[in-house]
Design an enzyme around this catalytic site. Structure first.
Site, mmCIF file in Angstrom:
data_model
loop_
_atom_site.group_PDB
_atom_site.id
_atom_site.type_symbol
_atom_site.label_atom_id
_atom_site.label_comp_id
_atom_site.label_asym_id
_atom_site.label_seq_id
_atom_site.Cartn_x
_atom_site.Cartn_y
_atom_site.Cartn_z
ATOM 1 N N TYR A 1 -25.382 -6.184 5.429
ATOM 2 C CA TYR A 1 -24.127 -5.451 5.244
ATOM 3 C C TYR A 1 -24.216 -4.022 5.766
ATOM 4 O O TYR A 1 -25.173 -3.293 5.496
ATOM 5 C CB TYR A 1 -23.761 -5.411 3.761
ATOM 6 C CG TYR A 1 -22.499 -4.633 3.461
ATOM 7 C CD1 TYR A 1 -21.252 -5.142 3.798
ATOM 8 C CD2 TYR A 1 -22.553 -3.378 2.839
ATOM 9 C CE1 TYR A 1 -20.086 -4.435 3.525
ATOM 10 C CE2 TYR A 1 -21.399 -2.666 2.554
ATOM 11 C CZ TYR A 1 -20.164 -3.191 2.898
ATOM 12 O OH TYR A 1 -19.013 -2.492 2.627
ATOM 13 N N ASP B 1 -2.548 -7.612 -5.748
ATOM 14 C CA ASP B 1 -3.932 -7.240 -5.443
ATOM 15 C C ASP B 1 -4.364 -8.108 -4.272
ATOM 16 O O ASP B 1 -4.644 -9.294 -4.433
ATOM 17 C CB ASP B 1 -4.823 -7.487 -6.664
ATOM 18 C CG ASP B 1 -6.279 -7.127 -6.408
ATOM 19 O OD1 ASP B 1 -6.624 -6.804 -5.253
ATOM 20 O OD2 ASP B 1 -7.079 -7.193 -7.357
ATOM 21 N N LEU B 2 -4.401 -7.528 -3.102
ATOM 22 C CA LEU B 2 -4.672 -8.300 -1.890
ATOM 23 C C LEU B 2 -6.088 -8.833 -1.822
ATOM 24 O O LEU B 2 -6.382 -9.714 -1.018
ATOM 25 C CB LEU B 2 -4.372 -7.454 -0.655
ATOM 26 C CG LEU B 2 -2.880 -7.213 -0.404
ATOM 27 C CD1 LEU B 2 -2.678 -6.077 0.580
ATOM 28 C CD2 LEU B 2 -2.200 -8.482 0.092
ATOM 29 N N SER C 1 1.065 3.780 -2.488
ATOM 30 C CA SER C 1 0.712 4.733 -3.534
ATOM 31 C C SER C 1 1.147 6.146 -3.132
ATOM 32 O O SER C 1 1.299 6.446 -1.943
ATOM 33 C CB SER C 1 -0.788 4.705 -3.817
ATOM 34 O OG SER C 1 -1.518 4.999 -2.644
ATOM 35 N N SER D 1 -6.686 -0.438 13.178
ATOM 36 C CA SER D 1 -7.351 0.850 13.405
ATOM 37 C C SER D 1 -8.139 0.777 14.709
ATOM 38 O O SER D 1 -8.537 -0.312 15.148
ATOM 39 C CB SER D 1 -8.314 1.150 12.255
ATOM 40 O OG SER D 1 -9.167 2.236 12.557
ATOM 41 N N GLY E 1 0.811 -1.212 0.000
ATOM 42 C CA GLY E 1 0.000 0.000 0.000
ATOM 43 C C GLY E 1 0.842 1.258 0.000
ATOM 44 O O GLY E 1 0.766 2.065 0.927
#
Length: 335
Positions: free
Chosen positions: A192, A91-92, A33, A171, A31
């Protein structure tokens, strides 16, 4: 001994103290970017002359941008001219992509060991229910199953280091949901909620780090930590319109009785402060005494002061998650 660091500590502060610990290390970060927390983290580390920075990301164009910026800085600077920059596309959210990326890393015979792996990549607050290629809810796949599989597949290179360390960026959003062991896909989307889905994945991050410490701490001298970097506005929140998202978040927090439900704004950090706990988790030598810990503001989180839910620190839950994760990725790692 209490840490001398606080929420105001910056990466520059820690680089000054840890430069000798970073120099010569091989560090893989996902990650990365441009203008992201991970991107800033690796740019900061380059100043301390690591032997190699392995940059891993999904988007090849963004990966190339970060690598080019780092190569330019290393070629023009006398402080870190010997740092090798290597890239890895991954791509995880795709287990196939994860396996291919891990095979590539394991095929790098010139890098027999990786000192530090920082699982930094992730997604947050995806508004619509989405499934990965293998049929897993997007947060669950990208934030947990992908890093779980990737880290374990390259574990031989990690434990080959003299003092290996794995960092998993979680987090304080773990407060929003425990792991739904029998319904990780939210009843195929019927129930969801993007914040509960995010929360489940962040809880999983903490439990994963705890499992690694328990399974490989004494056996292989591996240290593993999870962390909350703070609230930093980067491209992580690209899926969130905060005029709507903040109210949704408050609703979930209030339903759980979390104090955050009555806060109307975030205590945001800039990148310099946000990436500091990354550096602390990856290199602070005193953390050996608290292997598996969850960190915040460059200290071990205190459940009496910081937001720490027991469902994310339970050794029992950690083992349940490990077994479930093995089942879902279709591979066992019997350490």
């Amino acid at each position: 001994m209490p840490t001398p660091y606080t929420t105001q500590t910056t990466t520059a502060d820690l680089l000054r103290d840890y430069a000798s610990l970073i120099k010569g290390k091989i560090i893989l970060t996902t990650g990365v970017s441009p203008n992201s927390l991970g991107g800033f983290f690796v740019q900061s580390l380059a100043q301390a002359q690591p032997a190699c920075l392995i940059l891993a990301a999904r988007n090849p164009n963004q990966l190339a941008q970060t690598a080019a910026a780092l190569r330019a800085s290393t070629s023009t600077s006398t402080s870190h001219p010997t740092t090798q920059i290597r890239t890895l596309q991954i791509d995880l959210s795709s287990l196939d992509s994860v396996r291919a990326a891990a095979a590539e890393v394991n095929g790098w015979d010139d890098l027999p060991a990786i000192d530090v792996v920082v699982n930094n990549a992730g997604i947050m607050g995806v508004p619509d229910y989405r499934l990965s290629a293998e049929g897993f809810e997007a947060h669950w796949a990208t934030n947990h199953l992908g890093p779980f599989l990737f880290t374990n597949l390259i574990m031989p290179k990690i434990v080959a280091a003299s003092s290996p360390r794995v960092v998993v960026v979680s987090s304080d959003g773990h407060r929003l949901n425990p792991v739904r062991f029998d319904d990780w896909n939210f009843d195929e989307g019927k129930s969801y909620d993007r914040w509960r889905a995010y929360g489940q994945s962040k809880t999983a991050n903490m439990l994963f780090a705890r499992s690694l410490a328990q399974k490989l701490g004494l056996k292989c001298n591996l240290q593993a930590f999870s962390l909350h970097p703070g609230v930093i506005f980067t491209n992580l929140d690209r899926d969130v319109d905060w005029s709507v998202g903040m109210k949704e978040l408050q609703t979930v927090d209030r339903s759980l009785g979390n104090r955050e439900g009555w806060k109307d704004e975030f205590d945001a950090k800039n990148l310099e402060r946000g990436a500091a706990t990354h550096v602390y988790a990856a290199f602070d030598p005193s953390l050996k005494a608290v292997n598996g810990a969850y960190l915040i503001d460059c200290h071990v989180a205190d459940p009496l002061v910081d937001t720490v839910k027991p469902w994310a620190t339970s050794s029992f839950e950690a083992e349940r998650l490990w077994k479930l994760s093995e089942k879902l990725v279709g591979q066992e790692f019997p350490y």
